[in-house]
Design a protein around this motif. Structure first.
Motif, PDB file in Angstrom:
ATOM      1  N   ALA A   1       0.816  -1.216   0.000  1.00 56.55           N
ATOM      2  CA  ALA A   1       0.000   0.000   0.000  1.00 56.55           C
ATOM      3  C   ALA A   1       0.851   1.267   0.000  1.00 56.55           C
ATOM      4  CB  ALA A   1      -0.933  -0.010   1.201  1.00 56.55           C
ATOM      5  N   SER A   2       2.182   1.122   0.021  1.00 54.78           N
ATOM      6  CA  SER A   2       3.071   2.288  -0.031  1.00 54.78           C
ATOM      7  C   SER A   2       4.390   1.890  -0.689  1.00 54.78           C
ATOM      8  CB  SER A   2       3.330   2.828   1.383  1.00 54.78           C
ATOM      9  OG  SER A   2       3.994   1.856   2.159  1.00 54.78           O
ATOM     10  N   GLY A   3       5.153   2.911  -1.075  1.00 51.73           N
ATOM     11  CA  GLY A   3       6.483   2.677  -1.617  1.00 51.73           C
ATOM     12  C   GLY A   3       6.593   2.709  -3.125  1.00 51.73           C
ATOM     13  N   TRP A   4       5.474   2.719  -3.830  1.00 47.39           N
ATOM     14  CA  TRP A   4       5.493   2.719  -5.298  1.00 47.39           C
ATOM     15  C   TRP A   4       5.491   4.160  -5.803  1.00 47.39           C
ATOM     16  CZ3 TRP A   4       5.650  -1.643  -8.436  1.00 47.39           C
ATOM     17  CH2 TRP A   4       5.564  -2.861  -7.759  1.00 47.39           C
ATOM     18  N   LEU A   5       6.243   4.431  -6.858  1.00 50.17           N
ATOM     19  CA  LEU A   5       6.286   5.759  -7.469  1.00 50.17           C
ATOM     20  C   LEU A   5       5.017   6.046  -8.254  1.00 50.17           C
ATOM     21  CD1 LEU A   5       9.947   5.719  -8.868  1.00 50.17           C
ATOM     22  CD2 LEU A   5       9.124   6.782  -6.758  1.00 50.17           C
ATOM     23  N   GLU A   6       4.851   7.313  -8.636  1.00 52.58           N
ATOM     24  CA  GLU A   6       3.766   7.756  -9.508  1.00 52.58           C
ATOM     25  C   GLU A   6       2.386   7.290  -9.054  1.00 52.58           C
ATOM     26  OE1 GLU A   6       4.567   7.170 -13.695  1.00 52.58           O
ATOM     27  OE2 GLU A   6       6.717   7.346 -13.331  1.00 52.58           O
ATOM     28  N   ASP A   7       2.147   7.340  -7.760  1.00 47.94           N
ATOM     29  CA  ASP A   7       0.858   6.936  -7.211  1.00 47.94           C
ATOM     30  C   ASP A   7       0.484   5.511  -7.624  1.00 47.94           C
ATOM     31  OD1 ASP A   7      -1.283   7.510  -5.539  1.00 47.94           O
ATOM     32  OD2 ASP A   7      -2.555   8.145  -7.206  1.00 47.94           O
ATOM     33  N   GLY A   8       1.488   4.651  -7.709  1.00 46.96           N
ATOM     34  CA  GLY A   8       1.274   3.279  -8.150  1.00 46.96           C
ATOM     35  C   GLY A   8       1.041   2.297  -7.018  1.00 46.96           C
ATOM     36  N   ASN A   9       0.735   2.784  -5.817  1.00 48.23           N
ATOM     37  CA  ASN A   9       0.525   1.894  -4.679  1.00 48.23           C
ATOM     38  C   ASN A   9      -0.677   0.979  -4.892  1.00 48.23           C
ATOM     39  OD1 ASN A   9       2.684   3.001  -3.253  1.00 48.23           O
ATOM     40  ND2 ASN A   9       1.406   4.630  -2.428  1.00 48.23           N
ATOM     41  N   GLY A  10      -0.624  -0.179  -4.255  1.00 51.54           N
ATOM     42  CA  GLY A  10      -1.722  -1.129  -4.345  1.00 51.54           C
ATOM     43  C   GLY A  10      -2.577  -1.113  -3.104  1.00 51.54           C
ATOM     44  N   THR A  11      -3.485  -2.069  -3.024  1.00 52.40           N
ATOM     45  CA  THR A  11      -4.362  -2.193  -1.858  1.00 52.40           C
ATOM     46  C   THR A  11      -3.866  -3.251  -0.888  1.00 52.40           C
ATOM     47  OG1 THR A  11      -5.722  -3.880  -2.924  1.00 52.40           O
ATOM     48  CG2 THR A  11      -6.377  -1.559  -3.239  1.00 52.40           C
ATOM     49  N   ASN A  12      -3.010  -4.161  -1.354  1.00 47.08           N
ATOM     50  CA  ASN A  12      -2.484  -5.273  -0.573  1.00 47.08           C
ATOM     51  C   ASN A  12      -3.589  -6.121   0.052  1.00 47.08           C
ATOM     52  OD1 ASN A  12      -0.350  -6.886   0.337  1.00 47.08           O
ATOM     53  ND2 ASN A  12      -0.329  -5.847   2.309  1.00 47.08           N
ATOM     54  N   GLU A  13      -4.730  -6.234  -0.603  1.00 45.78           N
ATOM     55  CA  GLU A  13      -5.829  -7.056  -0.093  1.00 45.78           C
ATOM     56  C   GLU A  13      -5.409  -8.498   0.144  1.00 45.78           C
ATOM     57  OE1 GLU A  13      -9.536  -6.747  -2.324  1.00 45.78           O
ATOM     58  OE2 GLU A  13      -8.937  -4.705  -2.889  1.00 45.78           O
ATOM     59  N   SER A  14      -4.448  -8.979  -0.621  1.00 49.06           N
ATOM     60  CA  SER A  14      -3.994 -10.370  -0.500  1.00 49.06           C
ATOM     61  C   SER A  14      -3.085 -10.597   0.695  1.00 49.06           C
ATOM     62  CB  SER A  14      -3.234 -10.775  -1.761  1.00 49.06           C
ATOM     63  OG  SER A  14      -2.012 -10.047  -1.832  1.00 49.06           O
ATOM     64  N   GLY A  15      -2.426  -9.528   1.169  1.00 49.85           N
ATOM     65  CA  GLY A  15      -1.439  -9.665   2.228  1.00 49.85           C
ATOM     66  C   GLY A  15      -0.041  -9.995   1.717  1.00 49.85           C
ATOM     67  N   PHE A  16       0.146 -10.110   0.401  1.00 49.81           N
ATOM     68  CA  PHE A  16       1.443 -10.448  -0.199  1.00 49.81           C
ATOM     69  C   PHE A  16       2.475  -9.331  -0.020  1.00 49.81           C
ATOM     70  CE2 PHE A  16       4.324 -10.749  -3.913  1.00 49.81           C
ATOM     71  CZ  PHE A  16       4.783 -12.049  -3.773  1.00 49.81           C
ATOM     72  N   SER A  17       2.026  -8.089   0.001  1.00 50.04           N
ATOM     73  CA  SER A  17       2.895  -6.920   0.197  1.00 50.04           C
ATOM     74  C   SER A  17       4.010  -6.812  -0.840  1.00 50.04           C
ATOM     75  CB  SER A  17       3.519  -6.926   1.600  1.00 50.04           C
ATOM     76  OG  SER A  17       2.538  -6.938   2.582  1.00 50.04           O
ATOM     77  N   GLY A  18       3.668  -6.940  -2.112  1.00 51.09           N
ATOM     78  CA  GLY A  18       4.667  -6.838  -3.179  1.00 51.09           C
ATOM     79  C   GLY A  18       5.333  -5.477  -3.201  1.00 51.09           C
ATOM     80  N   LEU A  19       6.657  -5.474  -3.111  1.00 50.26           N
ATOM     81  CA  LEU A  19       7.437  -4.243  -3.043  1.00 50.26           C
ATOM     82  C   LEU A  19       8.156  -3.961  -4.361  1.00 50.26           C
ATOM     83  CD1 LEU A  19       9.036  -4.900   0.439  1.00 50.26           C
ATOM     84  CD2 LEU A  19       7.310  -3.177  -0.088  1.00 50.26           C
ATOM     85  N   PRO A  20       8.349  -2.677  -4.690  1.00 53.35           N
ATOM     86  CA  PRO A  20       9.042  -2.305  -5.923  1.00 53.35           C
ATOM     87  C   PRO A  20      10.555  -2.248  -5.721  1.00 53.35           C
ATOM     88  CG  PRO A  20       8.240  -0.332  -4.863  1.00 53.35           C
ATOM     89  CD  PRO A  20       7.796  -1.496  -4.008  1.00 53.35           C
ATOM     90  N   GLY A  21      11.163  -3.401  -5.492  1.00 51.55           N
ATOM     91  CA  GLY A  21      12.583  -3.470  -5.149  1.00 51.55           C
ATOM     92  C   GLY A  21      13.546  -3.432  -6.307  1.00 51.55           C
ATOM     93  N   GLY A  22      13.047  -3.322  -7.557  1.00 47.75           N
ATOM     94  CA  GLY A  22      13.930  -3.262  -8.711  1.00 47.75           C
ATOM     95  C   GLY A  22      14.735  -4.533  -8.902  1.00 47.75           C
ATOM     96  N   TYR A  23      15.831  -4.429  -9.668  1.00 44.11           N
ATOM     97  CA  TYR A  23      16.704  -5.582  -9.864  1.00 44.11           C
ATOM     98  C   TYR A  23      18.100  -5.128 -10.242  1.00 44.11           C
ATOM     99  CZ  TYR A  23      16.950  -5.729 -15.031  1.00 44.11           C
ATOM    100  OH  TYR A  23      17.218  -5.473 -16.352  1.00 44.11           O
ATOM    101  N   CYS A  24      19.019  -6.073 -10.271  1.00 40.26           N
ATOM    102  CA  CYS A  24      20.401  -5.838 -10.677  1.00 40.26           C
ATOM    103  C   CYS A  24      20.626  -6.643 -11.953  1.00 40.26           C
ATOM    104  CB  CYS A  24      21.346  -6.302  -9.578  1.00 40.26           C
ATOM    105  SG  CYS A  24      23.092  -6.093  -9.965  1.00 40.26           S
TER     106      CYS A  24
END
Length: 181
Positions: free
Chosen positions: A7-30
């Motif tokens: 529900a937080s941490g995503w740029l450009e107002d791209g936050n989710g609702t996290n209804e699932s509880g998964f809490s997917g984060l925008p951690g990028g990659y290398c």
């Protein structure tokens, strides 16, 4: 994708609702060259599926709520979320040689039970250390040699507090990265 995004941490107002509880984060990659990309815009998680001798599969989630499977070079680094072998909602505890205990909360989504945060370990389940690649050259060397490695996004430990560690395919494919269960 909205239901599995934090529900937080995503740029450009791209936050989710996290209804699932998964809490997917925008951690990028290398990437395989050791360059860091997309923090705040994309989350990437390794799958245990191998595509071919050069590529593994990732799950991708972006600011526009798209979820996709992506083929990625095995030398690249992405987050890891573990799936429990046998469903049992609650917390996962794993002791590594009685030195450190890692605790991860989990959530059941459909018939699968997932960790609710990205993996953040520097040792395999058996206690063997995983190489920390602290520079582009160390990351590239580990990849070229097919050695398991991890790093923090931008090689900054502060990013690890939120996003966990990024692992190459060689760490994921050992079968020793996930906590027991």
């Amino acid at each position: 994708g909205t239901k599995i995004k934090s529900a937080s941490g995503w740029l450009e107002d791209g936050n989710g609702t996290n209804e699932s509880g998964f809490s997917g984060l925008p951690g990028g990659y290398c990437d395989f060259k050791g360059a860091f990309n997309y923090i705040g815009s994309f989350g990437f998680w390794w799958s245990s599926s191998e595509y071919n001798s050069f590529k593994g599969m990732l799950m991708s989630l972006n600011i526009y709520n798209f979820v996709a499977k992506v083929l990625e070079n095995k030398e690249s680094g992405a987050s890891v979320r573990c799936l429990r072998d046998s469903p049992k909602v609650g917390s996962t505890n794993d002791s590594v040689n009685n030195i450190v205990v890692y605790k991860y909360r989990s959530v059941k989504i459909g018939t699968q039970e997932w960790m609710t945060e990205n993996l953040n370990v520097d040792k395999f389940r058996n206690g063997d250390p995983i190489l920390e690649a602290k520079s582009e050259s160390e990351w590239k060397k580990a990849g070229k040699e097919g050695k398991p490695a991890w790093c923090y996004y931008d090689n900054d430990p502060e990013n690890g507090k939120t996003y966990g560690k990024l692992y190459n395919w060689y760490a994921v494919n050992t079968g020793k990265l996930a906590p027991k269960g």
